[in-house]
Design a protein around this motif. Structure first.
Motif, PDB file in Angstrom:
ATOM      1  N   TYR A 188      76.165  79.508 -12.338  1.00 28.08           N
ATOM      2  CA  TYR A 188      76.576  78.564 -13.381  1.00 28.08           C
ATOM      3  C   TYR A 188      75.356  77.868 -14.004  1.00 28.08           C
ATOM      4  O   TYR A 188      75.416  76.704 -14.352  1.00 28.08           O
ATOM      5  CB  TYR A 188      77.520  77.491 -12.833  1.00 28.08           C
ATOM      6  N   ASN A 189      74.267  78.575 -14.175  1.00 25.23           N
ATOM      7  CA  ASN A 189      73.110  77.984 -14.854  1.00 25.23           C
ATOM      8  C   ASN A 189      73.220  78.239 -16.359  1.00 25.23           C
ATOM      9  O   ASN A 189      74.185  78.838 -16.846  1.00 25.23           O
ATOM     10  CB  ASN A 189      71.814  78.559 -14.297  1.00 25.23           C
ATOM     11  N   LYS A 190      72.241  77.765 -17.107  1.00 22.43           N
ATOM     12  CA  LYS A 190      72.249  77.959 -18.559  1.00 22.43           C
ATOM     13  C   LYS A 190      70.840  78.210 -19.044  1.00 22.43           C
ATOM     14  O   LYS A 190      69.908  77.482 -18.694  1.00 22.43           O
ATOM     15  CB  LYS A 190      72.836  76.737 -19.266  1.00 22.43           C
ATOM     16  N   ASP A 191      70.691  79.247 -19.878  1.00 22.05           N
ATOM     17  CA  ASP A 191      69.395  79.607 -20.461  1.00 22.05           C
ATOM     18  C   ASP A 191      69.671  80.242 -21.819  1.00 22.05           C
ATOM     19  O   ASP A 191      69.832  81.454 -21.941  1.00 22.05           O
ATOM     20  CB  ASP A 191      68.652  80.570 -19.539  1.00 22.05           C
ATOM     21  N   VAL A 192      69.746  79.394 -22.848  1.00 23.41           N
ATOM     22  CA  VAL A 192      70.149  79.830 -24.186  1.00 23.41           C
ATOM     23  C   VAL A 192      69.085  79.443 -25.198  1.00 23.41           C
ATOM     24  O   VAL A 192      68.561  78.324 -25.171  1.00 23.41           O
ATOM     25  CB  VAL A 192      71.500  79.195 -24.592  1.00 23.41           C
ATOM     26  N   THR A 193      68.770  80.372 -26.089  1.00 23.45           N
ATOM     27  CA  THR A 193      67.906  80.099 -27.238  1.00 23.45           C
ATOM     28  C   THR A 193      68.666  80.477 -28.501  1.00 23.45           C
ATOM     29  O   THR A 193      69.239  81.572 -28.589  1.00 23.45           O
ATOM     30  CB  THR A 193      66.598  80.906 -27.156  1.00 23.45           C
ATOM     31  N   ALA A 194      68.695  79.572 -29.471  1.00 25.70           N
ATOM     32  CA  ALA A 194      69.439  79.822 -30.709  1.00 25.70           C
ATOM     33  C   ALA A 194      68.608  79.394 -31.908  1.00 25.70           C
ATOM     34  O   ALA A 194      67.838  78.433 -31.832  1.00 25.70           O
ATOM     35  CB  ALA A 194      70.771  79.073 -30.699  1.00 25.70           C
ATOM     36  N   ALA A 195      68.788  80.111 -33.014  1.00 28.21           N
ATOM     37  CA  ALA A 195      68.048  79.782 -34.236  1.00 28.21           C
ATOM     38  C   ALA A 195      68.913  80.076 -35.448  1.00 28.21           C
ATOM     39  O   ALA A 195      69.751  80.993 -35.430  1.00 28.21           O
ATOM     40  CB  ALA A 195      66.752  80.576 -34.309  1.00 28.21           C
ATOM     41  N   ARG A 196      68.727  79.276 -36.492  1.00 26.21           N
ATOM     42  CA  ARG A 196      69.417  79.469 -37.768  1.00 26.21           C
ATOM     43  C   ARG A 196      68.433  79.226 -38.905  1.00 26.21           C
ATOM     44  O   ARG A 196      67.599  78.328 -38.831  1.00 26.21           O
ATOM     45  CB  ARG A 196      70.588  78.492 -37.936  1.00 26.21           C
ATOM     46  N   VAL A 197      68.525  80.015 -39.960  1.00 27.02           N
ATOM     47  CA  VAL A 197      67.771  79.791 -41.188  1.00 27.02           C
ATOM     48  C   VAL A 197      68.743  79.947 -42.353  1.00 27.02           C
ATOM     49  O   VAL A 197      69.505  80.921 -42.412  1.00 27.02           O
ATOM     50  CB  VAL A 197      66.593  80.776 -41.345  1.00 27.02           C
ATOM     51  N   THR A 198      68.715  78.992 -43.257  1.00 24.65           N
ATOM     52  CA  THR A 198      69.626  79.007 -44.396  1.00 24.65           C
ATOM     53  C   THR A 198      68.839  78.784 -45.682  1.00 24.65           C
ATOM     54  O   THR A 198      67.969  77.911 -45.749  1.00 24.65           O
ATOM     55  CB  THR A 198      70.690  77.908 -44.266  1.00 24.65           C
ATOM     56  N   LEU A 199      69.144  79.571 -46.684  1.00 22.09           N
ATOM     57  CA  LEU A 199      68.543  79.432 -48.002  1.00 22.09           C
ATOM     58  C   LEU A 199      69.659  79.140 -48.995  1.00 22.09           C
ATOM     59  O   LEU A 199      70.610  79.922 -49.123  1.00 22.09           O
ATOM     60  CB  LEU A 199      67.806  80.715 -48.396  1.00 22.09           C
ATOM     61  N   GLU A 200      69.576  78.003 -49.697  1.00 21.96           N
ATOM     62  CA  GLU A 200      70.587  77.626 -50.680  1.00 21.96           C
ATOM     63  C   GLU A 200      69.942  77.474 -52.061  1.00 21.96           C
ATOM     64  O   GLU A 200      68.889  76.856 -52.196  1.00 21.96           O
ATOM     65  CB  GLU A 200      71.267  76.311 -50.283  1.00 21.96           C
ATOM     66  N   TYR A 201      70.628  78.051 -53.038  1.00 23.92           N
ATOM     67  CA  TYR A 201      70.089  78.069 -54.401  1.00 23.92           C
ATOM     68  C   TYR A 201      71.196  77.664 -55.367  1.00 23.92           C
ATOM     69  O   TYR A 201      72.290  78.242 -55.369  1.00 23.92           O
ATOM     70  CB  TYR A 201      69.570  79.466 -54.737  1.00 23.92           C
ATOM     71  N   THR A 202      70.910  76.644 -56.169  1.00 21.21           N
ATOM     72  CA  THR A 202      71.842  76.168 -57.194  1.00 21.21           C
ATOM     73  C   THR A 202      71.145  76.246 -58.542  1.00 21.21           C
ATOM     74  O   THR A 202      70.559  75.269 -59.021  1.00 21.21           O
ATOM     75  CB  THR A 202      72.280  74.719 -56.907  1.00 21.21           C
ATOM     76  N   PRO A 203      71.148  77.421 -59.180  1.00 16.67           N
ATOM     77  CA  PRO A 203      70.408  77.573 -60.444  1.00 16.67           C
ATOM     78  C   PRO A 203      70.978  76.736 -61.580  1.00 16.67           C
ATOM     79  O   PRO A 203      70.236  76.278 -62.444  1.00 16.67           O
ATOM     80  CB  PRO A 203      70.530  79.075 -60.741  1.00 16.67           C
ATOM     81  N   THR A 227      66.220  70.525 -36.212  1.00 14.12           N
ATOM     82  CA  THR A 227      66.882  70.936 -37.439  1.00 14.12           C
ATOM     83  C   THR A 227      66.229  70.228 -38.618  1.00 14.12           C
ATOM     84  O   THR A 227      65.593  69.183 -38.469  1.00 14.12           O
ATOM     85  CB  THR A 227      68.387  70.587 -37.416  1.00 14.12           C
ATOM     86  N   GLY A 228      66.391  70.792 -39.793  1.00 12.85           N
ATOM     87  CA  GLY A 228      65.828  70.144 -40.969  1.00 12.85           C
ATOM     88  C   GLY A 228      66.049  70.955 -42.217  1.00 12.85           C
ATOM     89  O   GLY A 228      66.648  72.033 -42.197  1.00 12.85           O
ATOM     90  N   GLN A 229      65.567  70.410 -43.306  1.00  6.83           N
ATOM     91  CA  GLN A 229      65.645  71.104 -44.586  1.00  6.83           C
ATOM     92  C   GLN A 229      64.423  70.750 -45.417  1.00  6.83           C
ATOM     93  O   GLN A 229      63.806  69.691 -45.246  1.00  6.83           O
ATOM     94  CB  GLN A 229      66.917  70.723 -45.336  1.00  6.83           C
ATOM     95  N   LEU A 230      64.069  71.653 -46.305  1.00  2.27           N
ATOM     96  CA  LEU A 230      62.894  71.470 -47.156  1.00  2.27           C
ATOM     97  C   LEU A 230      63.228  71.917 -48.567  1.00  2.27           C
ATOM     98  O   LEU A 230      63.609  73.075 -48.793  1.00  2.27           O
ATOM     99  CB  LEU A 230      61.720  72.304 -46.616  1.00  2.27           C
ATOM    100  N   PRO A 231      63.147  71.028 -49.553  1.00  2.00           N
ATOM    101  CA  PRO A 231      63.391  71.444 -50.941  1.00  2.00           C
ATOM    102  C   PRO A 231      62.198  72.240 -51.469  1.00  2.00           C
ATOM    103  O   PRO A 231      61.063  71.754 -51.460  1.00  2.00           O
ATOM    104  CB  PRO A 231      63.575  70.119 -51.680  1.00  2.00           C
ATOM    105  N   ILE A 232      62.437  73.453 -51.916  1.00  2.00           N
ATOM    106  CA  ILE A 232      61.388  74.277 -52.530  1.00  2.00           C
ATOM    107  C   ILE A 232      61.292  73.952 -54.015  1.00  2.00           C
ATOM    108  O   ILE A 232      60.199  73.804 -54.567  1.00  2.00           O
ATOM    109  CB  ILE A 232      61.688  75.773 -52.327  1.00  2.00           C
ATOM    110  N   VAL A 233      62.456  73.830 -54.645  1.00  2.00           N
ATOM    111  CA  VAL A 233      62.550  73.369 -56.035  1.00  2.00           C
ATOM    112  C   VAL A 233      63.570  72.249 -56.033  1.00  2.00           C
ATOM    113  O   VAL A 233      64.721  72.461 -55.636  1.00  2.00           O
ATOM    114  CB  VAL A 233      62.987  74.495 -56.991  1.00  2.00           C
ATOM    115  N   ASP A 234      63.183  71.061 -56.453  1.00  2.00           N
ATOM    116  CA  ASP A 234      64.056  69.894 -56.371  1.00  2.00           C
ATOM    117  C   ASP A 234      65.420  70.167 -56.990  1.00  2.00           C
ATOM    118  O   ASP A 234      65.523  70.655 -58.126  1.00  2.00           O
ATOM    119  CB  ASP A 234      63.412  68.694 -57.065  1.00  2.00           C
ATOM    120  N   GLU A 235      66.444  69.872 -56.205  1.00  2.00           N
ATOM    121  CA  GLU A 235      67.834  69.982 -56.624  1.00  2.00           C
ATOM    122  C   GLU A 235      68.228  71.404 -57.018  1.00  2.00           C
ATOM    123  O   GLU A 235      69.276  71.612 -57.629  1.00  2.00           O
ATOM    124  CB  GLU A 235      68.141  69.019 -57.773  1.00  2.00           C
TER     125      GLU A 235
END
Length: 764
Positions: free
Chosen positions: A233-248, A193-201
Motif C-alpha cells: 500500500y505504498n505510493k510512487d506516482v509522477t504526473a505531468a500536464r502541459v496545456t496550450l490555449e489560443y484565442t485568436p 502548476t502555473g501559466q505563462l502568457p506568450i501573447v497577452d490575452e
C-alpha cells in the motif's frame, strides 16, 4: 461466511434524515459567496453547457477546487463522500484501477473486454478503461458527479452515471504555484502548476507537475523472491500536464492538452482472512500486511493528447470539436492466494489505446436551448494473464508447474448522433426532450489453455526467467458483432418561483455488449445491459442561506451481464460463461443541503438511501439443461443502503490571515463486495475527517493541516473469494472447502488508515 456487517435500523435512517433536514449538503464550488452570509452560485457543465446548478434538472454534485483543497482531498476516490449513493474506490490489487458504482450500477471486474457502468471524463474526454482512472487531482477546477443514466448526452457505459474532471481554463498574468505536503507514512508530495502568457490575452501555456510519494501502510512479511521492495500500500506516482490555449479572436478558442502519469507503486497484497492450508504462515496481525510469491513491482503508464476547438458563431450559437488520443500500459502482479508459494498467482498485462472525436452544436433561442452532436470512438483493449497453479500442478499432474494462460483483444468502434433540447412554454413550465442513436461494432479474440509449467507474461518477469518461444495456448474465440441502440430522455420542469424548481424525468442508458475475455469455448457475445430510470426532484433555495436539493429515483437494470462459473473435469479448469442472466431494481432518495448560518459558519450534508435487489437471475444447469432462478443468492454489490456525509465549516478573518476550519463525518452502511454468494460483507462504518487551512493576507502563502479517518476505521474496499461453504455442513459459515489452487483463498483489501498531513503552498 466472513461477515463484518450489521443492518442499519429504520430509526437510524430517520435520525440521519432529521439531522440532514436541519443541516445541508452539495457544498461544491471554488468561488466564495459574492455576499457574506449568503449562498454561492454554482455553475456546472452537466448538460454540456455552462448552467446554474439550481436550473439543471439532473441529480448532480459539483465539488470545486477550493473545497477540495480545504478538505485536503488529493485523489478522486475521496469525492465519493460528497455524493449520495456513490462508490469510488481503488480496486483490489492496484492503487490506480477504479471501482465505480452509482445507484447500484457499475462494473467490478476490470479485465479487458468488460465495459464500465460509470463513465469517467477529463475535460469531456472519455476514459474507456478503469486502469489509471483513480486520478490524482492536479490543476482541477471542479469535479462533477452526475447520478443516473446519462445515455443521451454522454452515451453508452454511463448507465450508473458519469464523473467529470474539469481542469481550469487559463487567463490573466503569469502565475506559478508551488505546493508541498508531508504527512503520515513518510508522505512527501510536490505539486507545481502555473501559466505563462506568450501573447497577452491571446496565447497561454500552462503546466503542471506532481511527484507523490508515501511509504506503505503495511509490508509483505515474506516473499519467495530476494531483493524485493517489501512495502505494501505504498505510493510512487509522477504526473505531468502541459496545456496550450489560443484565442485568436473573441469568437475562436483552441486548447491543446497533453498529460502523462507513471505509477510505480507496488502491487497491493491482500489480507488473508483465513489461515492457509498449504503454508504455515498465520493470518497477519495487520490488515495491511501480506505474503507473496510474485514480484512486488507494479506499473501503470498513461499518456493522452486532446484538442478542443470552439467557434462562437453568434451570441446564441457555437460549434465545438473535441478530439483525443489516449493509451495505457500496465504490467501487474496480483497474488490471489497471498502466500509465499505459488498456489494461485496471476501476473498480467493490460495494454489499451483509444481515439475519440466529437462535434457539438449548441444553440440558445428566446425560449429554448439545444445541444446536439456527432461522436466517434475507436478503441483497442488487449491483455493477458497467467493463472499460475504450481502447487496443484505438482500434486495433481506430477508436473513442474501448471498455468492457465488467457490472452486476447477486444477492439471496438462506436458511432453516435445525439440531440437534446429544452423548451419554455411560459415562465413556469418547460420540457426537455433528448435522444441518442448509437451503433457499436466489436471484434474479439481469446486464447485460452493449460500449460504444464510455470509461465509468466514476459522473459525477465522474475530473475532468470525466459519465456518459451511461440504460441502456448490455442485460440478458442475469434468473432465480431454489431449492436445499435436508441436511448431517449424526457423531462418536465416546473419553476414554482425564482428559488424553487420541480422536475420529473425518464432516461435510458445502455452498457455495450461484449465477448467473454475468459472464454474457454467459442461462445456468443452478451448483449448490452439497459437501465430505465425515473426521477422526481426539487431544487430550492430559502432566504438565500439554505439550499435544499432532493431527488427520488427508481431504476430497472435489465439484461445484466454476468459470468457463471461452470464445473470442469478437474480443479485446474477455469470454465466461465458470460451471458445476460440478471435483472435488478433500485429505489431511493438523495438529499443535498447547504446552510449558511452566519458570515463565518456553514453546514453541509449529503444523504443517500437506496433499496436495491435482484428480481431475477436465470441460469442453466449444465448437466440437465434446465433453467432456474437463483436471485436469492445475489446481492447488488458495492451499494450500501445508506450513505451520508455531515460537515461544518468555520471561517475566521484576522490580521494574520484567513483561517478555514472544517470537519465532517462520512458514513456507509453495510454492503456486499460480490454479487453471487458473497462471503465478504463490510460492516457499517464512519470516517471522521478534520482540517484547518490558512491563507496569508497578501494572497501568496497558504497552509493546511488535515486529519483523515481519525478513528482509524478498518474497512474493506475489495477482495477475492475462492472458497465455498462445507457441503457437509453449509450452516456452519466458519467451515470452507478449498477453491481453485487447493487453498482457502478469502482475501480482503482495505481503505486508508488514519493519516495526518501538512500542506504548504506559495503563489508567485
Amino acid at each position: 461466511m466472513i461477515k463484518l456487517n450489521s443492518k442499519i435500523a429504520p430509526i437510524t435512517l430517520a435520525v440521519a434524515l432529521a439531522i440532514a433536514a436541519t443541516s445541508q449538503a452539495s457544498y461544491a464550488e471554488e468561488q466564495q459567496a459574492t455576499k457574506k452570509g449568503e449562498l454561492e452560485r454554482i455553475e456546472v457543465t452537466a448538460r454540456k453547457t455552462v448552467e446554474n446548478l439550481q436550473e439543471v434538472p439532473v441529480a448532480v454534485t459539483s465539488i470545486g477546487a477550493q473545497e477540495l483543497a480545504e478538505n485536503g482531498i488529493s485523489v478522486m476516490t475521496e469525492v465519493q463522500q460528497f455524493s449520495p449513493n456513490t462508490t469510488l474506490q481503488a480496486s483490489r490489487g492496484t492503487n490506480s484501477t477504479i471501482t465505480a458504482f452509482i445507484r447500484g450500477v457499475g462494473q467490478q471486474d476490470p479485465l479487458w473486454g468488460y465495459e464500465p457502468g460509470v463513465g469517467i471524463y477529463i475535460d469531456d474526454v472519455y476514459l474507456a478503461r478503469p486502469q489509471g482512472a483513480v486520478l490524482d487531482l492536479l490543476d482541477v477546477q471542479q469535479i462533477e458527479v452526475l447520478r443516473g443514466p446519462q445515455g443521451t448526452l454522454y452515451g453508452k457505459n454511463t448507465i450508473g452515471g458519469a464523473i467529470k474532471y474539469v481542469t481550469k481554463e487559463m487567463s490573466g498574468d503569469a502565475t506559478l504555484n508551488v505546493q508541498g505536503t508531508v504527512g503520515s507514512y513518510n508522505q512527501k508530495d510536490l505539486k507545481i502548476t502555473g501559466q505563462l502568457p506568450i501573447v497577452d490575452e491571446k496565447l497561454y501555456v500552462g503546466f503542471g507537475f506532481a511527484t507523490l510519494n508515501r511509504d506503505g501502510f503495511g509490508e509483505f512479511l515474506t516473499s519467495a523472491l530476494d531483493n524485493q521492495d517489501r512495502e505494501n500500500y505504498n505510493k510512487d506516482v509522477t504526473a505531468a500536464r502541459v496545456t496550450l490555449e489560443y484565442t485568436p479572436t473573441d469568437d475562436l478558442f483552441f486548447r491543446f492538452a497533453w498529460d502523462k502519469t507513471d505509477d510505480d507503486s507496488n502491487a497491493k497484497g491482500g489480507y488473508r482472512l483465513l489461515p492457509s492450508l498449504l503454508t504455515n504462515a498465520p493470518v497477519p496481525d495487520s490488515v495491511y500486511d501480506s505474503y507473496t510469491s510474485l514480484p512486488t513491482w507494479n506499473k501503470v503508464e498513461l499518456e493522452g493528447y486532446s484538442l478542443t476547438a470552439r467557434w462562437d458563431m453568434s451570441s446564441n450559437t457555437s460549434i465545438k470539436y473535441i478530439g483525443s488520443s489516449r493509451e495505457s500500459y500496465s504490467p501487474t502482479n496480483i497474488d490471489f492466494d497471498n502466500t509465499s508459494i505459488r498456489i494461485f498467482d496471476v501476473p498480467a498485462i493490460y495494454d489499451d489505446e483509444q481515439t475519440t472525436h466529437e462535434l457539438q452544436l449548441n444553440h440558445q433561442g428566446d425560449n429554448y436551448k439545444l445541444v446536439s452532436g456527432l461522436y466517434y470512438y475507436d478503441g483497442e483493449s488487449c491483455g493477458q494473464f497467467q493463472a499460475i497453479l504450481e502447487e496443484l500442478g505438482k500434486a495433481a499432474f506430477a508436473a513442474p508447474g501448471l498455468t492457465r494462460e488467457v490472452s486476447g483483444c477486444s477492439n471496438s468502434t462506436s458511432k453516435a448522433a445525439y440531440i437534446q433540447g429544452s423548451y419554455d412554454f411560459n415562465d413556469k413550465w418547460s420540457m426537455t426532450l433528448g435522444a441518442r442513436y448509437t451503433k457499436d461494432s466489436k471484434d474479439a479474440i481469446v486464447n485460452n489453455g493449460l500449460v504444464l509449467d510455470t509461465v509468466y507474461p514476459e522473459s525477465g518477469w522474475i530473475p532468470g526467467y525466459v519465456r518459451p518461444e511461440g504460441k502456448l495456448v490455442p485460440t478458442v474465440l475469434d468473432d465480431s458483432k454489431d449492436w445499435s441502440r436508441f436511448t431517449p430522455r424526457v423531462g418536465v420542469e416546473y419553476q414554482h418561483n425564482r428559488d424553487m424548481m420541480f422536475f420529473a424525468s425518464y432516461a435510458q442508458g445502455f452498457k455495450s455488449g461484449t465477448f467473454n475475455p475468459r472464454a474457454s469455448i467459442a461462445e456468443p457475445a452478451a448483449d448490452p445491459e439497459v437501465v430505465d430510470s425515473f426521477e422526481l426532484g426539487m431544487k430550492s433555495e430559502w432566504n438565500n442561506n439554505l439550499r435544499a436539493n432532493v431527488t427520488l429515483f427508481s431504476l430497472d437494470h435489465k439484461d445484466r451481464q454476468y459470468i457463471s462459473v461452470l464445473p470442469g473435469d478437474n480443479a485446474a479448469d477455469l470454465n466461465q460463461r458470460l451471458g445476460n442472466i440478471g435483472e435488478s431494481k433500485s429505489d431511493g432518495v438523495e438529499i443535498e443541503l447547504n446552510y449558511v448560518a452566519t458570515d463565518a459558519l456553514s453546514f453541509d450534508a449529503a444523504i443517500g438511501y437506496i433499496d436495491s435487489s435482484f428480481d431475477k437471475v436465470i441460469d442453466t444447469d449444465p448437466t440437465t439443461g434446465e433453467t432456474f432462478d437463483k436471485s436469492d443468492r445475489f446481492s447488488v454489490a458495492n451499494t450500501p443502503d445508506l450513505t451520508f456525509n455531515l460537515g461544518a465549516t468555520y471561517r475566521m478573518y484576522t490580521e494574520m490571515g484567513d483561517f478555514v476550519a472544517n470537519a465532517n463525518y462520512y458514513h456507509r452502511s453495510d454492503y456486499a463486495l460480490f454479487e453471487e454468494d458473497s462471503l465478504l460483507t463490510q460492516d457499517s462504518y464512519g470516517l471522521v475527517n478534520v482540517g484547518i487551512t490558512w491563507y496569508s493576507t497578501d494572497g501568496h502563502w497558504s497552509a493546511g493541516l488535515y486529519g483523515k479517518n481519525l478513528s482509524n476505521e478498518e474497512y474493506m474496499i475489495g477482495g477475492y473469494q475462492f472458497v465455498a461453504p462445507d457441503p457437509n455442513d453449509p450452516s456452519d459459515v466458519s467451515k470452507y472447502t478449498p477453491g481453485l489452487g487447493g487453498d482457502n483463498t478469502l482475501i480482503g483489501y482495505y481503505g486508508d488508515p488514519r493519516t495526518v498531513s501538512l500542506t504548504i503552498g506559495y503563489r508567485f
